[in-house]
Design a protein around this motif. Structure first.
Motif, PDB file in Angstrom:
ATOM      1  N   ARG A   1      -2.468 -19.090  -3.003  1.00 23.10           N
ATOM      2  CA  ARG A   1      -1.390 -18.557  -3.365  1.00 23.10           C
ATOM      3  C   ARG A   1      -0.892 -16.962  -3.060  1.00 23.10           C
ATOM      4  NH1 ARG A   1      -0.965 -23.063  -7.122  1.00 23.10           N
ATOM      5  NH2 ARG A   1      -2.421 -22.137  -8.648  1.00 23.10           N
ATOM      6  N   THR A   2      -1.754 -16.582  -2.049  1.00 21.20           N
ATOM      7  CA  THR A   2      -1.751 -15.103  -1.876  1.00 21.20           C
ATOM      8  C   THR A   2      -1.539 -14.893  -0.496  1.00 21.20           C
ATOM      9  OG1 THR A   2      -3.129 -14.705  -3.662  1.00 21.20           O
ATOM     10  CG2 THR A   2      -2.787 -13.014  -2.123  1.00 21.20           C
ATOM     11  N   VAL A   3      -0.597 -14.286  -0.056  1.00 20.78           N
ATOM     12  CA  VAL A   3      -0.143 -13.989   1.440  1.00 20.78           C
ATOM     13  C   VAL A   3      -0.103 -12.338   1.508  1.00 20.78           C
ATOM     14  CG1 VAL A   3       1.563 -14.419   3.166  1.00 20.78           C
ATOM     15  CG2 VAL A   3       1.355 -16.248   1.371  1.00 20.78           C
ATOM     16  N   ARG A   4      -0.833 -11.950   2.763  1.00 23.41           N
ATOM     17  CA  ARG A   4      -0.544 -10.503   3.032  1.00 23.41           C
ATOM     18  C   ARG A   4       0.284 -10.368   4.387  1.00 23.41           C
ATOM     19  NH1 ARG A   4      -6.208  -8.701   4.270  1.00 23.41           N
ATOM     20  NH2 ARG A   4      -5.891  -9.543   6.321  1.00 23.41           N
ATOM     21  N   VAL A   5       1.098  -9.513   4.551  1.00 26.11           N
ATOM     22  CA  VAL A   5       1.617  -9.237   5.808  1.00 26.11           C
ATOM     23  C   VAL A   5       1.538  -7.764   6.176  1.00 26.11           C
ATOM     24  CG1 VAL A   5       4.019  -9.395   6.813  1.00 26.11           C
ATOM     25  CG2 VAL A   5       3.799 -10.954   4.981  1.00 26.11           C
ATOM     26  N   THR A   6       1.041  -7.597   7.447  1.00 22.65           N
ATOM     27  CA  THR A   6       0.870  -6.199   7.904  1.00 22.65           C
ATOM     28  C   THR A   6       1.640  -6.189   8.909  1.00 22.65           C
ATOM     29  OG1 THR A   6      -1.475  -6.781   7.623  1.00 22.65           O
ATOM     30  CG2 THR A   6      -1.022  -5.039   8.788  1.00 22.65           C
ATOM     31  N   LEU A   7       2.305  -4.464   8.852  1.00 27.41           N
ATOM     32  CA  LEU A   7       3.147  -4.003   9.471  1.00 27.41           C
ATOM     33  C   LEU A   7       2.722  -2.893  10.396  1.00 27.41           C
ATOM     34  CD1 LEU A   7       6.294  -3.681   7.078  1.00 27.41           C
ATOM     35  CD2 LEU A   7       5.736  -5.766   8.718  1.00 27.41           C
ATOM     36  N   ALA A   8       3.293  -2.939  11.640  1.00 29.88           N
ATOM     37  CA  ALA A   8       2.680  -1.636  12.376  1.00 29.88           C
ATOM     38  C   ALA A   8       3.187  -0.306  11.949  1.00 29.88           C
ATOM     39  CB  ALA A   8       3.362  -1.888  14.185  1.00 29.88           C
ATOM     40  N   ARG A   9       4.425  -0.456  11.437  1.00 32.92           N
ATOM     41  CA  ARG A   9       4.892   0.569  10.713  1.00 32.92           C
ATOM     42  C   ARG A   9       5.811   0.342   9.638  1.00 32.92           C
ATOM     43  NH1 ARG A   9       9.485   2.959  14.895  1.00 32.92           N
ATOM     44  NH2 ARG A   9      11.189   1.845  14.030  1.00 32.92           N
ATOM     45  N   SER A  10       6.215   1.313   8.709  1.00 31.76           N
ATOM     46  CA  SER A  10       6.855   0.971   7.578  1.00 31.76           C
ATOM     47  C   SER A  10       8.307   0.521   7.862  1.00 31.76           C
ATOM     48  CB  SER A  10       6.752   2.008   6.522  1.00 31.76           C
ATOM     49  OG  SER A  10       7.485   3.021   6.905  1.00 31.76           O
ATOM     50  N   ASP A  11       8.954  -0.226   7.125  1.00 33.53           N
ATOM     51  CA  ASP A  11      10.289  -0.490   7.498  1.00 33.53           C
ATOM     52  C   ASP A  11      11.214  -0.445   6.129  1.00 33.53           C
ATOM     53  OD1 ASP A  11      12.800  -1.437   8.135  1.00 33.53           O
ATOM     54  OD2 ASP A  11      12.025  -3.467   8.985  1.00 33.53           O
ATOM     55  N   PRO A  12      12.236   0.407   5.963  1.00 29.88           N
ATOM     56  CA  PRO A  12      12.837   0.249   4.612  1.00 29.88           C
ATOM     57  C   PRO A  12      13.529  -0.941   4.177  1.00 29.88           C
ATOM     58  CG  PRO A  12      13.333   2.317   6.136  1.00 29.88           C
ATOM     59  CD  PRO A  12      12.556   1.417   6.802  1.00 29.88           C
ATOM     60  N   ILE A  13      13.680  -1.894   5.400  1.00 32.74           N
ATOM     61  CA  ILE A  13      14.534  -3.085   5.094  1.00 32.74           C
ATOM     62  C   ILE A  13      13.620  -4.301   5.095  1.00 32.74           C
ATOM     63  CG2 ILE A  13      16.758  -2.279   5.459  1.00 32.74           C
ATOM     64  CD1 ILE A  13      16.858  -3.649   8.331  1.00 32.74           C
ATOM     65  N   PHE A  14      12.430  -4.067   5.063  1.00 27.65           N
ATOM     66  CA  PHE A  14      11.405  -5.248   5.136  1.00 27.65           C
ATOM     67  C   PHE A  14      11.655  -6.465   4.193  1.00 27.65           C
ATOM     68  CE2 PHE A  14       7.343  -7.217   3.638  1.00 27.65           C
ATOM     69  CZ  PHE A  14       7.180  -7.785   4.707  1.00 27.65           C
TER      70      PHE A  14
ATOM     71  N   CYS B   1      16.533 -16.789  17.222  1.00 23.26           N
ATOM     72  CA  CYS B   1      17.476 -16.041  16.448  1.00 23.26           C
ATOM     73  C   CYS B   1      16.404 -15.598  15.268  1.00 23.26           C
ATOM     74  CB  CYS B   1      18.650 -16.793  15.593  1.00 23.26           C
ATOM     75  SG  CYS B   1      19.997 -16.821  16.923  1.00 23.26           S
ATOM     76  N   ALA B   2      15.713 -16.166  14.674  1.00 23.11           N
ATOM     77  CA  ALA B   2      14.860 -15.849  13.425  1.00 23.11           C
ATOM     78  C   ALA B   2      13.847 -14.770  13.789  1.00 23.11           C
ATOM     79  CB  ALA B   2      14.023 -17.087  13.036  1.00 23.11           C
ATOM     80  N   GLU B   3      13.394 -14.589  14.928  1.00 19.55           N
ATOM     81  CA  GLU B   3      12.367 -13.623  15.364  1.00 19.55           C
ATOM     82  C   GLU B   3      13.081 -12.113  15.292  1.00 19.55           C
ATOM     83  OE1 GLU B   3       9.943 -11.361  19.056  1.00 19.55           O
ATOM     84  OE2 GLU B   3      11.725 -12.887  19.405  1.00 19.55           O
ATOM     85  N   TYR B   4      14.328 -11.850  15.476  1.00 19.47           N
ATOM     86  CA  TYR B   4      14.934 -10.645  15.470  1.00 19.47           C
ATOM     87  C   TYR B   4      15.146 -10.294  13.778  1.00 19.47           C
ATOM     88  CZ  TYR B   4      18.093  -6.983  15.909  1.00 19.47           C
ATOM     89  OH  TYR B   4      18.563  -5.490  16.002  1.00 19.47           O
ATOM     90  N   VAL B   5      15.491 -11.301  13.204  1.00 20.95           N
ATOM     91  CA  VAL B   5      15.888 -11.397  11.545  1.00 20.95           C
ATOM     92  C   VAL B   5      14.601 -10.938  10.822  1.00 20.95           C
ATOM     93  CG1 VAL B   5      16.999 -12.436   9.899  1.00 20.95           C
ATOM     94  CG2 VAL B   5      17.864 -12.757  11.886  1.00 20.95           C
ATOM     95  N   VAL B   6      13.550 -11.955  10.880  1.00 18.48           N
ATOM     96  CA  VAL B   6      12.310 -11.698  10.340  1.00 18.48           C
ATOM     97  C   VAL B   6      11.683 -10.442  10.529  1.00 18.48           C
ATOM     98  CG1 VAL B   6      10.092 -12.662   9.946  1.00 18.48           C
ATOM     99  CG2 VAL B   6      11.825 -14.055  10.138  1.00 18.48           C
TER     100      VAL B   6
ATOM    101  N   ASN C   1       0.866  -1.191  -0.091  1.00 15.27           N
ATOM    102  CA  ASN C   1      -0.018  -0.024   0.089  1.00 15.27           C
ATOM    103  C   ASN C   1       0.811   1.209   0.186  1.00 15.27           C
ATOM    104  OD1 ASN C   1       0.840  -0.064   2.492  1.00 15.27           O
ATOM    105  ND2 ASN C   1      -0.873   0.014   3.603  1.00 15.27           N
ATOM    106  N   ALA C   2       0.396   2.298  -0.048  1.00 18.42           N
ATOM    107  CA  ALA C   2       0.976   3.732  -0.223  1.00 18.42           C
ATOM    108  C   ALA C   2       2.014   4.059   0.966  1.00 18.42           C
ATOM    109  CB  ALA C   2       0.056   4.953  -0.239  1.00 18.42           C
ATOM    110  N   ASP C   3       1.546   3.494   2.265  1.00 15.80           N
ATOM    111  CA  ASP C   3       2.656   3.632   3.377  1.00 15.80           C
ATOM    112  C   ASP C   3       3.569   2.717   3.671  1.00 15.80           C
ATOM    113  OD1 ASP C   3       0.885   2.346   4.380  1.00 15.80           O
ATOM    114  OD2 ASP C   3       0.276   3.630   6.070  1.00 15.80           O
ATOM    115  N   LYS C   4       3.598   1.520   2.813  1.00 13.47           N
ATOM    116  CA  LYS C   4       4.239   0.302   2.986  1.00 13.47           C
ATOM    117  C   LYS C   4       4.265  -0.183   4.293  1.00 13.47           C
ATOM    118  CE  LYS C   4       7.652   1.767  -0.431  1.00 13.47           C
ATOM    119  NZ  LYS C   4       9.097   2.128  -0.484  1.00 13.47           N
TER     120      LYS C   4
END
Length: 535
Positions: free
Chosen positions: A171-184, A149-154, A109-112
Motif C-alpha cells: 500500500r505504498t507507492v514512490r514516484v521519482t521525478l527528474a526535477r520538481s514540478d509545481p503541478i505534479f 494522450c495520457a503520457e502528456y497529461v501524467v 522530500n525537500a526538493d519535491k
C-alpha cells in the motif's frame, strides 16, 4: 512535505460538500458560477432516481491512456479513481488544495522530486479486487508507456520527468521525478492517471493490443459506477455502486444519450426528458432561463483558428499577422458569444493563472492588405477546415470568408465529418482550421507545452521558435511566482507577434440543467462529477 486526513472522511470535493436533505437549489435561471448546491442524503439505490444526461457528440474511447475528449473523460471519472483529487471551483494555480482519494496521505522530500503515497486500505475495484500499490505502478507505467494522450497529461508535458514508479509494499507507492514540478499533484490526480485493476485487465489481454481493445469499451476501475450499456455513438448507461468505498452515488445510475443534432438536443431539454445537457447551442440559452438552470463558469477552453506554420504562405509571419488583423473579433463576439464569452489575445486565456492581459494586434484591414502585399500573398487562396455539426464554427467561418475577401484573400470552407476533420488537424494536413480546445490542467506551462513547443505532436499549427522553447523551459521550472509570471508574459507577447493562432474568444463552460438538479460543481477539467448529482 506531508499531507494526511482522518480515514473515512469523504475525500473528493464532490463527496465532501454535500448538503443536508431538503436543501434548496442554489441557482436559477441566470446561471451559477460554482454549482447547484448539495444533493439529497445517501440512500438505497431504489430510493434514488436515475440521472438523465445528454452529450452533443460521441465517445471515441474510455481507456484512460488513450482518451482525448471531455465526454470520454466523464466516463473515466465516473468509473475510475486517482491517487488524489483536485477541488471544485476552478484553479488557483499549482497544487494548492489537493485532497486525498485513493491515497489517504502523501509526502515529498525537500526538493519535491520524490513523492511517497500511502493508499487507503478499504478501496476495492468494481471486480471486488483490492486496490494495491501494484495496480498504481501498473497504471502509471501503462499511461506513460502507451505514448498516447495520457503520457502528456501524467507527466504534465515534461516528457521523461517521471523517472521511476515503485511499490514499496502493498500500500505504498514512490514516484521519482527528474526535477520538481509545481503541478505534479494536478497531473497525478488527472483522469489520465486513473488506477486500473491490473488483474482484471490481465484476464482480457493485459498490456497487449487485445487488452487495449477491451479497455477502450470496458471499465476496470474502482470508481462509483460500472458500465452496463456502452454504445458510444448513441447511449451509455452507468449503474451506481452501492459498495463504493467513498459512499454510494446520489443517484441510482446515469443514462447518457448522444444527441449530435443541435435542434434535437434543444428539444430534449425543453421537454424535460434530460436532467442535464452539454453542448446546447449558445443562442438558445436565454430562452431556456425561465425553465432551466444555466450553469456557467469561466474556463480555460477557447475557440480559435489554427494557421499551419509549415504551409505556404502561412509560413510567413506577415501573412499570419495580416489574417489576424483582418479578423473582426468584436463583430464575432457580439454575433456568436451570446454573453458567454470574452475576447483575449495570446495563447493564455483569462481564466488561467498567470494570464497577462496583453493587447492583441487589433482589427486593421488596411494594415492587413499592406502586409499581404509586402509578403507577395495578395490574391492567395486558403482552405479552412470546419467540423460538421459545430454550428458556431461554421458561422464564424462564414464571417471570416467575408473579412478575408476584403483584404484580397479567398477563403474556401471545407466542412468535414469528425473522422476526416480529426485526421487533417491531428496530422497537420490543414492549412487553417477552427477548433475548441483547452488544457484539462489549467496551467500555462502545460498549455504551451503542446501548443507552442517545437515538434510536439499536439502542436497542430507546427509553430516552432527555439527561443520560446527556452523561455518555456525556464518558466516550467521556476518556483518564484513573480518570475514565472514575467516569463509567461514574455512568451505570450511573442506568440501575439508571431500569430500562429487567431483567438476567436474564451468561452464559459456551460451545462443546462433541470430546476430540480442539485450537486453539480465546476471543475477545471470540464468533467461533471456524476456521483455527486441528484436529479
Amino acid at each position: 512535505m506531508g499531507h494526511t486526513r482522518r480515514r473515512g472522511r469523504m475525500v473528493s470535493a464532490w463527496l465532501a460538500t454535500v448538503a443536508a436533505a431538503g436543501a434548496v437549489v442554489g441557482c436559477g435561471g441566470g446561471g451559477a458560477a460554482g454549482g447547484t448546491g448539495g444533493g439529497a442524503a445517501d440512500g438505497a439505490a431504489g430510493e434514488r432516481k436515475t440521472l438523465r444526461v445528454a452529450f452533443n457528440y460521441g465517445i471515441s474511447t474510455i481507456d484512460p491512456a488513450f482518451s482525448c475528449e471531455p465526454f470520454g473523460y466523464t466516463l473515466i471519472r465516473a468509473t475510475y479513481d486517482q491517487l488524489v483529487a483536485m477541488p471544485a471551483g476552478g484553479s488557483t494555480g499549482d497544487d494548492a488544495g489537493a485532497e486525498p482519494m485513493l491515497a489517504e496521505r502523501w509526502r515529498s522530500n525537500a526538493d519535491k522530486t520524490v513523492w511517497t503515497f500511502h493508499l487507503r486500505d478499504d478501496a476495492t475495484f468494481a471486480s471486488g479486487n483490492p486496490v494495491t500499490a501494484r495496480d498504481v505502478v501498473f497504471s502509471l507505467r501503462r499511461a506513460i508507456d502507451k505514448r498516447a494522450c495520457a503520457e502528456y497529461v501524467v507527466t504534465a508535458g515534461l516528457s521523461g520527468n517521471i523517472t521511476d514508479v515503485a511499490a514499496l509494499d502493498g500500500r505504498t507507492v514512490r514516484v521519482t521525478l527528474a526535477r520538481s514540478d509545481p503541478i505534479f499533484l494536478q497531473s497525478i490526480g488527472s483522469r489520465a492517471a486513473s488506477v486500473i485493476d491490473s488483474r482484471l485487465l490481465g484476464e482480457h489481454g493485459g498490456l497487449g493490443r487485445r487488452g487495449d481493445a477491451w479497455l477502450a469499451s470496458h471499465a476496470a476501475g474502482s470508481g462509483p459506477y460500472t458500465i452496463s450499456t456502452y454504445r458510444p455513438d448513441s447511449e451509455v448507461t452507468l449503474e451506481a455502486r452501492d459498495d463504493y468505498w467513498g459512499g454510494a452515488p446520489r443517484n441510482a445510475g446515469v443514462s447518457i444519450r448522444i444527441v449530435t443534432d443541435p435542434s434535437s438536443l434543444e428539444l430534449l431539454v425543453r421537454s424535460g426528458e434530460v436532467d442535464m445537457a452539454s453542448g446546447v447551442p449558445l443562442k438558445v440559452l436565454r430562452s431556456l432561463e425561465a425553465t432551466n438552470q444555466i450553469l456557467s463558469h469561466p474556463s480555460q477552453f477557447v475557440t480559435f483558428v489554427g494557421l499551419n506554420n509549415d504551409v505556404p504562405p502561412l509560413d510567413d509571419a506577415r501573412v499570419r499577422q495580416a489574417l489576424s488583423l483582418a479578423f473582426p473579433a468584436d463583430e464575432v463576439l457580439q454575433a456568436f458569444g451570446y454573453g458567454q464569452a470574452e475576447l483575449f489575445a495570446g495563447p493564455i486565456p483569462p481564466a488561467m493563472p498567470f494570464y497577462p492581459d496583453l493587447d492583441g494586434l487589433g482589427h486593421d484591414p488596411e494594415r492587413a492588405r499592406a502586409l499581404l502585399a509586402e509578403a507577395g500573398a495578395q490574391g492567395a487562396t486558403l482552405t479552412l477546415d470546419v467540423q460538421s455539426g459545430q454550428s458556431i464554427h461554421q458561422e464564424v467561418a462564414t464571417v471570416m470568408q467575408d473579412a478575408f475577401r476584403e483584404v484580397g484573400v479567398t477563403l474556401r470552407i471545407s466542412t468535414l465529418g469528425a473522422a476526416a476533420y480529426t485526421d487533417r488537424v491531428y496530422n497537420h494536413k490543414s492549412q487553417l482550421f477552427i477548433a475548441d480546445d483547452g488544457p484539462t490542467i489549467n496551467d500555462p506551462g502545460y498549455l504551451l507545452g503542446y501548443q507552442a513547443t517545437c515538434g510536439d505532436s499536439f502542436n497542430w499549427v507546427r509553430y516552432c521558435d527555439r527561443a520560446v522553447d527556452r523561455l518555456l523551459e525556464r518558466a516550467r521550472g521556476e518556483v518564484d511566482t513573480e518570475r514565472r509570471a514575467a516569463l509567461y508574459r514574455e512568451i505570450d507577447q511573442k506568440l501575439i507577434e508571431d500569430a500562429p493562432y487567431i483567438q476567436v474568444f474564451a468561452k464559459n463552460h456551460i451545462v443546462v440543467a433541470s430546476r430540480s438538479l442539485q450537486g453539480w460543481e465546476y471543475y477545471d477539467d470540464q468533467v461533471s462529477r456524476l456521483a455527486a448529482i441528484t436529479p
